[in-house]
Design a protein around this motif. Sequence first.
Motif, PDB file in Angstrom:
ATOM      1  N   ASP A 103      76.459  14.808  -7.607  1.00 33.10           N
ATOM      2  CA  ASP A 103      77.879  15.005  -7.886  1.00 33.10           C
ATOM      3  C   ASP A 103      78.166  14.838  -9.374  1.00 33.10           C
TER       4      ASP A 103
ATOM      5  N   LYS B 230      74.913  22.491  -5.796  1.00 35.64           N
ATOM      6  CA  LYS B 230      75.847  22.193  -4.713  1.00 35.64           C
ATOM      7  C   LYS B 230      75.175  22.358  -3.354  1.00 35.64           C
TER       8      LYS B 230
ATOM      9  N   ILE C  66      76.611  17.808 -11.276  1.00 42.87           N
ATOM     10  CA  ILE C  66      77.388  19.042 -11.081  1.00 42.87           C
ATOM     11  C   ILE C  66      78.648  19.018 -11.931  1.00 42.87           C
TER      12      ILE C  66
END
Length: 67
Positions: free
Chosen positions: A24, A44, A27
Amino acid sequence: MSDQEQAELRMLVARLRHEHEDFDVAINAMIKVGCDQLRIQRMKKKKLAIKDKISKIEDQIIPDIIA
């Protein structure tokens, strides 16, 4: 399932949750920098696969309760 097996699965879930959080953060950093969209989509997809794996393991730890 023995207590030892449950403990090992809980440790695995904790490790996978940490890995999910790392994806996370990575990203979000890639989005801020303006990285290639294909690369972001791949990250993802990997993150989603980890989440699915966590769910499957948690289902093994916590049995369904029949009402």
